[in-house]
Design a protein around this motif. Structure first.
Motif, PDB file in Angstrom:
ATOM      1  N   THR A 102     -70.333  -7.160 157.500  1.00  0.00           N
ATOM      2  CA  THR A 102     -70.165  -8.436 156.798  1.00  0.00           C
ATOM      3  C   THR A 102     -68.759  -8.993 156.947  1.00  0.00           C
ATOM      4  OG1 THR A 102     -71.919  -7.910 155.235  1.00  0.00           O
ATOM      5  CG2 THR A 102     -70.329  -9.551 154.523  1.00  0.00           C
TER       6      THR A 102
ATOM      7  N   SER B 251     -79.757 -10.713 163.944  1.00  0.00           N
ATOM      8  CA  SER B 251     -78.792 -11.602 164.608  1.00  0.00           C
ATOM      9  C   SER B 251     -78.851 -11.515 166.126  1.00  0.00           C
ATOM     10  CB  SER B 251     -77.371 -11.250 164.159  1.00  0.00           C
ATOM     11  OG  SER B 251     -76.985  -9.979 164.669  1.00  0.00           O
TER      12      SER B 251
ATOM     13  N   THR C  21     -72.464 -11.028 170.358  1.00  0.00           N
ATOM     14  CA  THR C  21     -71.631 -10.003 169.724  1.00  0.00           C
ATOM     15  C   THR C  21     -71.973  -8.607 170.232  1.00  0.00           C
ATOM     16  OG1 THR C  21     -71.496 -11.347 167.719  1.00  0.00           O
ATOM     17  CG2 THR C  21     -70.993  -8.989 167.500  1.00  0.00           C
TER      18      THR C  21
ATOM     19  N   LEU D 274     -79.031  -6.795 159.442  1.00  0.00           N
ATOM     20  CA  LEU D 274     -78.268  -7.961 159.890  1.00  0.00           C
ATOM     21  C   LEU D 274     -78.051  -7.935 161.398  1.00  0.00           C
ATOM     22  CD1 LEU D 274     -76.554 -10.477 159.503  1.00  0.00           C
ATOM     23  CD2 LEU D 274     -74.668  -9.020 158.728  1.00  0.00           C
TER      24      LEU D 274
ATOM     25  N   VAL E   6     -71.243 -12.658 164.061  1.00  0.00           N
ATOM     26  CA  VAL E   6     -72.306 -11.710 164.406  1.00  0.00           C
ATOM     27  C   VAL E   6     -73.527 -12.494 164.871  1.00  0.00           C
ATOM     28  CG1 VAL E   6     -73.764  -9.821 163.598  1.00  0.00           C
ATOM     29  CG2 VAL E   6     -71.428 -10.054 162.726  1.00  0.00           C
ATOM     30  N   ASP E   7     -73.721 -12.516 166.178  1.00  0.00           N
ATOM     31  CA  ASP E   7     -74.870 -13.207 166.752  1.00  0.00           C
ATOM     32  C   ASP E   7     -75.180 -12.613 168.124  1.00  0.00           C
ATOM     33  OD1 ASP E   7     -73.024 -14.351 168.568  1.00  0.00           O
ATOM     34  OD2 ASP E   7     -72.874 -16.213 167.440  1.00  0.00           O
TER      35      ASP E   7
ATOM     36  N   ASP F 171     -69.427 -11.020 159.842  1.00  0.00           N
ATOM     37  CA  ASP F 171     -70.498 -12.009 159.665  1.00  0.00           C
ATOM     38  C   ASP F 171     -70.077 -13.141 158.740  1.00  0.00           C
ATOM     39  OD1 ASP F 171     -73.311 -12.800 160.112  1.00  0.00           O
ATOM     40  OD2 ASP F 171     -73.475 -12.448 157.941  1.00  0.00           O
TER      41      ASP F 171
END
Length: 425
Positions: free
Chosen positions: A247, A278, A259, A274, A255-256, A250
């Motif tokens: 986090t 993502s 990444t 997550l 964070v996608d 993020d």
């Protein structure tokens, strides 16, 4: 055009979702301007193209070039610093080398060694942690360009808790990173990666600057570290008001799909969810995790949450550039977890070292040896009479031979490497 004859082994589809190893014996690959334009039985391709030059590779096996998703360019001379956990190892071995990158002559020598080391190990593409100094990152991109490797890298950013000479400011970080990206991103086979060292050494202001850089550099990658060591994780939580590690990135939109976060040995389920939703990738660095005593990578949990995983050598905490060694250590790591581990076959190991890495780095043109792909490849040919040569000779099938290559193979067994159809010398 050139017609390559030999045994070609790759994993164009994911073995973790049921696909198998693809093996073509006495096959042909027809390569034109660096691209594979045909693949099939050698006799058929030769009959169709009788005038083309033939390169006979039947005395070995041909694999795709390896894709290393996490490796530190300044740390090649720090390999083998054993006996310490992460934070102590950084202070004793890695960060002094990182500081030496301020000397551009020193950095240039290291860059040359680094690029040669990757290529000699059969690695043709890599996501590289650069240096804290812009001139040193320039040296890396220059060395990679001379060899032709596909390198994605960038300026390493920190603004707290490291040696003072390694620290920057958000304003300076933005200016120097953008200048490097303008010089190198998309030039030849080079691409840029926004690279905060880890949340431990980065304030929220610096991570916000990283988001600004991602917006300013279309197609840039983002890479950092996450959940490597329990003491590190506890310190990050203290610094960020109890936040989990993922986090911290993020919350800044970092964070996608672009990444790649290295290690993730001790994730929470919330973090894995997550990462999975993502589209981010975790670079699994098994020899580094073992050398530093960081822990056993929970591959089963990553797969359960749909988190993409590829291999990284993590030189210099890792024990060398060879993804054969990393694959073998990844296998060991899962075996040691018993029922909690994910049993790995040779197909899984090859996939993690090639196609998975190419997908992580958004390099769809490499990773396997299909028609339409660039001919990034390596010839594995052990010395006659060597333990690996004997083991391959007595393997029952090609998958067993590949398992023996991962078990016994070293860079000394890589006899030739091609990048975009060009033979490296």
């Amino acid at each position: 055009m050139t017609l390559y004859r030999g045994t070609f082994i790759d994993t164009p589809e994911n073995p973790f979702t049921g696909a198998g190893l693809r093996v073509d014996s006495d096959a042909g690959l027809l390569v034109e301007d660096g691209l594979i334009v045909a693949r099939g039985p050698y006799s058929e391709l030769r009959q169709a193209h009788p005038a083309e030059q033939v390169v006979d590779l039947r005395d070995g096996v041909v694999l795709p070039g390896f894709v290393d998703t996490h490796v530190h360019f300044p740390q090649i001379r720090a390999v083998g610093g054993l006996g310490l956990p992460l934070l102590e190892w950084l202070d004793r071995y890695a960060l002094p080398e990182e500081a030496r990158m301020a000397d551009v002559t020193y950095a240039t020598g290291v860059a040359t060694e680094f690029v040669r080391g990757l290529a000699a190990a059969g690695t043709t593409s890599a996501l590289v942690f650069g240096a804290h100094y812009a001139d040193a990152v320039d040296a890396l991109f220059t060395a990679a360009s001379q060899v032709g490797l596909r390198i994605t890298s960038g300026l390493v950013l920190s603004d707290r808790l490291l040696r003072p000479e390694l620290l920057t400011t958000p304003v300076r970080a933005y200016a120097e990173s953008l200048a490097l990206a303008n010089r190198w991103h998309g030039v030849g086979r080079n691409r840029y990666a926004v690279t905060p060292r880890f949340s431990l050494s980065c304030t929220d202001d610096l991570l916000a600057t990283c988001r600004e850089l991602m917006d300013a550099i279309p197609g840039a990658m983002f890479t950092s570290h996450v959940n490597e060591n329990e003491a590190e994780i506890a310190t990050v939580a203290d610094l960020f008001g109890g936040s989990d590690y993922v986090t911290t990135y993020d919350r800044h939109g970092l964070v996608d799909r672009r990444t790649v976060l290295a290690h993730n040995v001790h994730p929470t389920d919330v973090e894995l969810k997550l990462l999975g939703t993502s589209g981010a990738t975790v670079a699994h660095c098994p020899t580094s995790n073992a050398a530093l005593g960081s822990g056993l990578f929970p591959l089963t949990r990553h797969l359960q949450y749909g988190v993409r995983v590829a291999l990284g050598s993590d030189v210099g905490a890792g024990t060398g550039f060879s993804l054969l060694k990393e694959g073998l250590q990844a296998y060991f790591c899962q075996q040691l977890q018993g029922d909690q581990g994910r049993p790995l076959t040779a197909a899984h190991l090859l996939y993690l070292a090639t196609t998975a890495g190419a997908e992580a780095l958004n390099l769809p043109q490499v990773g396997h040896l299909s028609v339409g792909q660039h001919f990034d490849a390596q010839l594995l040919r052990p010395a006659e009479g060597s333990p690996l040569a004997v083991a391959i000779t007595h393997a029952e099938d090609t998958e067993e031979a590949l398992a023996r290559i991962f078990t016994l193979g070293t860079p000394a067994d890589v006899q030739a490497v091609w990048l975009n159809g060009d033979l490296l010398h």
